[in-house]
Design a protein around this motif. Sequence first.
Motif, mmCIF file in Angstrom:
data_model
loop_
_atom_site.group_PDB
_atom_site.id
_atom_site.type_symbol
_atom_site.label_atom_id
_atom_site.label_comp_id
_atom_site.label_asym_id
_atom_site.label_seq_id
_atom_site.Cartn_x
_atom_site.Cartn_y
_atom_site.Cartn_z
ATOM 1 N N TYR A 11 7.196 -8.181 4.528
ATOM 2 C CA TYR A 11 7.270 -7.293 3.467
ATOM 3 C C TYR A 11 6.720 -5.993 4.241
ATOM 4 N N GLY A 12 6.834 -5.833 5.713
ATOM 5 C CA GLY A 12 6.308 -4.640 6.204
ATOM 6 C C GLY A 12 4.979 -4.894 6.685
ATOM 7 N N ASN A 40 8.514 6.557 5.179
ATOM 8 C CA ASN A 40 7.838 5.644 4.385
ATOM 9 C C ASN A 40 7.079 4.596 5.286
ATOM 10 N N ALA A 41 7.665 4.594 6.483
ATOM 11 C CA ALA A 41 6.849 3.724 7.409
ATOM 12 C C ALA A 41 5.462 4.124 7.996
ATOM 13 N N ILE A 132 12.833 8.737 -0.068
ATOM 14 C CA ILE A 132 13.431 7.788 0.875
ATOM 15 C C ILE A 132 14.680 7.510 0.087
ATOM 16 N N GLY A 133 14.466 6.643 -1.160
ATOM 17 C CA GLY A 133 15.534 6.085 -1.930
ATOM 18 C C GLY A 133 16.710 7.362 -2.448
ATOM 19 N N GLN A 223 10.056 -1.029 8.088
ATOM 20 C CA GLN A 223 9.872 -2.092 6.739
ATOM 21 C C GLN A 223 10.106 -3.326 7.404
HETATM 22 P P1 IMP Z 1 10.574 3.154 -0.516
HETATM 23 O O1 IMP Z 1 10.990 2.802 0.868
HETATM 24 O O2 IMP Z 1 9.365 4.511 -0.285
HETATM 25 O O3 IMP Z 1 11.601 3.662 -1.477
HETATM 26 O O4 IMP Z 1 9.723 1.911 -1.035
HETATM 27 C C1 IMP Z 1 10.276 1.020 -1.373
HETATM 28 C C2 IMP Z 1 9.370 -0.350 -1.369
HETATM 29 O O5 IMP Z 1 9.401 -0.641 -0.038
HETATM 30 C C3 IMP Z 1 8.054 -0.117 -1.775
HETATM 31 O O6 IMP Z 1 7.822 -1.494 -2.404
HETATM 32 C C4 IMP Z 1 7.240 0.363 -0.667
HETATM 33 O O7 IMP Z 1 5.975 -0.224 -0.795
HETATM 34 C C5 IMP Z 1 8.020 -0.582 0.378
HETATM 35 N N1 IMP Z 1 7.805 0.185 1.576
HETATM 36 C C6 IMP Z 1 8.448 0.942 2.222
HETATM 37 N N2 IMP Z 1 7.898 1.377 3.621
HETATM 38 C C7 IMP Z 1 7.395 0.529 3.729
HETATM 39 C C8 IMP Z 1 6.543 0.057 5.092
HETATM 40 O O8 IMP Z 1 6.582 0.841 6.040
HETATM 41 N N3 IMP Z 1 5.496 -0.777 5.032
HETATM 42 C C9 IMP Z 1 5.361 -1.868 3.833
HETATM 43 N N4 IMP Z 1 6.021 -1.462 2.786
HETATM 44 C C10 IMP Z 1 6.890 -0.243 2.681
#
Ligand code: IMP
Length: 430
Positions: A11-12, A40-41, A132-133, A223
């Motif tokens: 899950y990243g 987001n990363a 990001i979305g 991710q």
């Molecule tokens: P978003 O990418 O910000 O839209 O988040 C969507 C989902 O992906 C959420 O549950 C975030 O916590 C998860 N997520 C996004 N980027 C990462 C990352 O780099 N590491 C861990 N979880 C991430």
Amino acid sequence: MGATAVVGGQYGDEGKGKFVHYLVHDEEIKIIGRGNGGCNAGHNVYDPERGVALALHLMPSGVFGKDTVNVVGDGCVINPHNFVEEMDSVEACGMVLTPKNLKLSSRAHVTLQTHRNIDGATDIVGSTAQGIGPTYRDKAVRIGIRLEVFLKDSWRDIVCALIESHNAELLVLERPDLVVVIDEEIKKLEAPIAKIIPFITDTVTYLSDENAKGSTIMIEGAQATMLDTNHGTYPYVTSSSATVGGITIGLGLPLTAVTRVIGVFKLPMTRVGKGPFTTLLTEDEADLHDTLAGVKGEKGSEFGATTGRARSIGWMDLVMAKYAHRVNGFTDIGLTKLDMLSGIPVLKIATSYTLNSQEITNMPADTEQIELCSANYTELPGWTEVITGVSEFSKLPINAQSYVQFIEEYLGVPVTMIGTGPDNADLIKR
Ligand code: IMP
């Protein structure tokens, strides 16, 4: 020799950056590229020469490599404000960023402040709130802005039109508090845009030429498989494709360029945001939480690099790992944080699930069904020795060796790298 892709298997936050960083130096990788996601990363990079550690988000992990070229590819999304902050933090460490060592794809899409505001107003999955979305949504419905726009005199008008439509959307969402003043937003963008313009280029042509010359290329996944928009636990996923196909195409390389796919798994595994987590520690195992996570502030602690949120923690899940292998076709496995398992008498590892009283070894496709699954564990004996910094497999306690071999045999893929501590050097290469 072909390109190497480093892909998250869970899950990243698996610690992909550790292996990327190691390989960049060990194999003298010439080019390191990102093909998906944005800020987001979060990955921490450490430069032993300068003695500095940095939390990076979109900047590839090769920034401290001596002659490494860092590429942000077509499939990425770039927030100019955040990216320039990252550039500044890298430059503050003495690195000189030039169009030779940093290349931003003119095809990458731009995240604006209003994308972030819409993310904040509409999120249902516990996103990182970085916009990001909404940025990928605008890309998919073909109203997004690509970096190339900033090379045109008309960029202000184009950005202005998109912000206007976002402001209207925020009003429909009954969030007038998130509406922005357009002139101010444009003004705030001027300096960051001016700074990134020299780095904007056609990265596809660059990569294609380098690939043809036989240059070493590494694709750094952001991710992970279970957050992949196609293959993850939808809707609890990110908006880009984070598996080997997505990150390769996203960088603009042909799939046939990739000859090595390293799947990275963290022991113990973690998740931030919402969504199923079959091997989550139970309440009875609460005392294990701090051992596995490390205490906040100490090395090894489990808090998101982007959001600072505490990560949920659980046992290694081989049903999920097998699924990740099906999707990615790993040639190698990298395991991180083996050292965090020291001192735990019995180590649990999920080898099947129970769904509706039936034992299954495949990950269900339906996320609601995944939520109904319970994990069946194989229990392996632990070890008491501290193994932090061990760099040879044969120097690990025999139970630690057996634990790694169990994973290897279950997946049928060699474990070629193992993280044994927080420092870059705390690593076993097999
Ligand atoms: P978003 O990418 O910000 O839209 O988040 C969507 C989902 O992906 C959420 O549950 C975030 O916590 C998860 N997520 C996004 N980027 C990462 C990352 O780099 N590491 C861990 N979880 C991430």
